[in-house]
Design a protein around this motif. Structure first.
Motif, short mmCIF file in Angstrom:
data_model
loop_
_atom_site.label_atom_id
_atom_site.label_comp_id
_atom_site.label_asym_id
_atom_site.label_seq_id
_atom_site.Cartn_x
_atom_site.Cartn_y
_atom_site.Cartn_z
N SER A 1 -5.57 7.97 -3.16
CA SER A 1 -6.07 9.40 -2.78
C SER A 1 -3.82 10.19 -2.36
N ARG A 2 -3.92 11.37 -1.73
CA ARG A 2 -3.06 11.63 -2.09
C ARG A 2 -1.75 10.64 -0.88
N ARG A 3 -2.57 9.84 0.31
CA ARG A 3 -2.34 8.92 1.40
C ARG A 3 -1.59 8.12 0.68
N GLN A 4 -2.36 7.12 -0.50
CA GLN A 4 -1.76 6.04 -0.71
C GLN A 4 -1.18 6.35 -1.52
N ARG A 5 -0.99 7.64 -2.61
CA ARG A 5 0.04 7.42 -2.90
C ARG A 5 1.98 7.92 -2.60
N GLN A 6 1.17 8.65 -1.35
CA GLN A 6 2.73 8.78 -0.56
C GLN A 6 3.19 7.05 0.35
N MET A 7 2.53 6.67 0.46
CA MET A 7 2.66 5.20 0.76
C MET A 7 3.71 4.32 0.06
N CYS A 8 3.18 4.34 -1.98
CA CYS A 8 3.46 4.09 -3.06
C CYS A 8 5.02 4.54 -3.04
N ILE A 9 4.85 5.94 -2.83
CA ILE A 9 6.62 6.26 -3.53
C ILE A 9 6.87 5.84 -2.11
N ARG A 10 7.03 5.68 -0.49
CA ARG A 10 7.78 4.33 -0.29
C ARG A 10 8.00 3.36 -0.29
N ASP A 11 7.62 2.75 -0.83
CA ASP A 11 7.06 1.24 -0.82
C ASP A 11 8.57 0.69 -1.18
N SER A 12 9.35 -0.53 -0.99
CA SER A 12 9.92 -0.86 -1.89
C SER A 12 9.74 -1.65 -3.04
N ASP A 13 8.71 -1.76 -2.80
CA ASP A 13 8.20 -3.45 -4.12
C ASP A 13 6.67 -2.49 -4.70
N ASP A 14 7.61 -1.99 -5.60
CA ASP A 14 6.38 -0.56 -6.03
C ASP A 14 5.80 -1.32 -6.82
N ALA A 15 6.04 -2.53 -7.89
CA ALA A 15 5.07 -3.55 -8.29
C ALA A 15 4.05 -3.64 -7.42
N ALA A 16 4.15 -4.07 -6.62
CA ALA A 16 3.08 -4.49 -5.70
C ALA A 16 2.03 -3.44 -4.97
N CYS A 17 2.74 -2.37 -5.08
CA CYS A 17 1.88 -1.46 -4.83
C CYS A 17 1.12 -0.67 -5.38
N MET A 18 1.97 -1.12 -7.04
CA MET A 18 1.19 -0.73 -8.24
C MET A 18 -0.46 -1.63 -8.41
N PHE B 1 7.15 6.82 -10.27
CA PHE B 1 6.12 6.01 -10.28
C PHE B 1 5.06 6.63 -10.79
N ASP B 2 4.37 8.26 -10.33
CA ASP B 2 3.31 9.19 -10.39
C ASP B 2 2.89 9.27 -11.71
N ALA B 3 3.82 8.69 -13.36
CA ALA B 3 3.73 8.72 -14.73
C ALA B 3 3.27 7.34 -14.39
N GLY B 4 3.28 5.80 -13.60
CA GLY B 4 2.94 4.86 -14.10
C GLY B 4 1.38 4.80 -13.62
N ILE B 5 0.86 6.00 -12.44
CA ILE B 5 -0.20 5.55 -11.52
C ILE B 5 -0.94 6.92 -12.92
N GLU B 6 -0.47 7.41 -14.05
CA GLU B 6 -1.22 8.11 -14.32
C GLU B 6 -1.42 7.55 -15.91
N ALA B 7 -0.64 6.71 -16.30
CA ALA B 7 -0.96 5.56 -17.29
C ALA B 7 -2.01 4.78 -16.89
N MET B 8 -1.86 4.24 -15.53
CA MET B 8 -2.88 2.96 -15.49
C MET B 8 -4.33 3.78 -15.10
N VAL B 9 -4.44 4.93 -14.32
CA VAL B 9 -5.23 5.82 -14.67
C VAL B 9 -6.17 6.06 -16.31
N ALA B 10 -5.53 6.60 -16.91
CA ALA B 10 -5.62 6.75 -18.10
C ALA B 10 -6.48 6.20 -18.44
N ALA B 11 -5.33 4.95 -18.48
CA ALA B 11 -6.46 3.49 -19.27
C ALA B 11 -7.83 2.71 -18.84
#
Length: 220
Positions: free
Chosen positions: A1-18, A56-66
């Motif tokens: 969701s957009r809310r989840q995505r915004q939380m991830c962008i603000r999160d300093s630990d992007d790997a954990a968020c991914m 980070f958005d590109a990473g989300i897109e790649a993961m979803v595409a996979a």
């Protein structure tokens, strides 16, 4: 969701968020809670893509595409488990049964309530499947699934392109065809959901559903 995505962008630990996003998305895409190796495999795809693209958005897109190219998304994979009551045979596990029920009755993936019920063992309890099925048929999606199935089986979608001799059927046109299409769907939906009847009611019903165009055609 957009809310989840915004939380991830603000999160300093992007790997954990991914990993968190992958687990949440993957549960609905694959219709079961991901095993740790499943989650980490797809999360690594996203992390690698995010690093390469510095986004980070590109990473989300790649993961979803996979995930959307995986057989576990594209097909209803059913491996089952040994059936203790029938040696040598296998039975569906809870999430496989929930997936089959949801696609059959509502034409879509199981929601969080049904997945929770499946993974808690509720569907294995006496009356569990019946209770879950009743909840599914009360949803709007169940009506849409039935009408979609009906239109496909009866070939209703081809009514507006059905060749008719204009001399024999002078009033037949696309508007009349659309009215006939809708008439059949409304009758079957009425029998199934309002009357809780069987298909014999469709065959011998002494009533129907018409608009002005179809009423004029029938002489009503």
């Amino acid at each position: 969701s957009r809310r989840q995505r915004q939380m991830c962008i603000r999160d300093s630990d992007d790997a954990a968020c991914m990993n968190t996003f992958t687990a949440n998305f993957g549960r609905f895409a694959f219709r079961h809670t991901l095993e740790d190796d499943e989650r980490s495999r797809y999360a690594d795809v996203g992390i690698t893509a995010a690093i390469a693209a510095q986004s980070f958005d590109a990473g989300i897109e790649a993961m979803v595409a996979a995930m959307l190219q995986s057989p576990f998304f594209l097909y209803q994979v059913e491996t089952g488990e040994p059936d203790p009551d029938s040696p040598g045979q296998r039975r569906l596990v809870g999430t496989e049964l929930a997936t089959r029920m949801s696609f059959f009755l509502t034409g879509t993936t199981p929601d969080v309530t049904l997945l929770d019920a499946a993974e808690s063992g509720f569907l294995e309890e006496p009356g569990g499947v019946r209770s879950a099925a009743q909840a599914l048929v009360e949803r709007t999606e169940a009506r849409l699934a039935l009408t979609g199935f009906t239109a496909e089986v009866l070939g209703l979608k081809s009514l507006d392109t059905l060749p008719k001799d204009a001399g024999t059927f002078p009033t037949y046109d696309t508007e009349l065809a659309a009215a006939m299409h809708e008439e059949t769907l409304q009758l079957i939906e009425h029998v199934a959901f309002d009357l809780d009847g069987d298909f014999s009611e469709v065959l011998d019903a002494d009533y129907t559903f018409v608009n002005d165009v179809l009423a004029a055609h029938y002489g009503i």
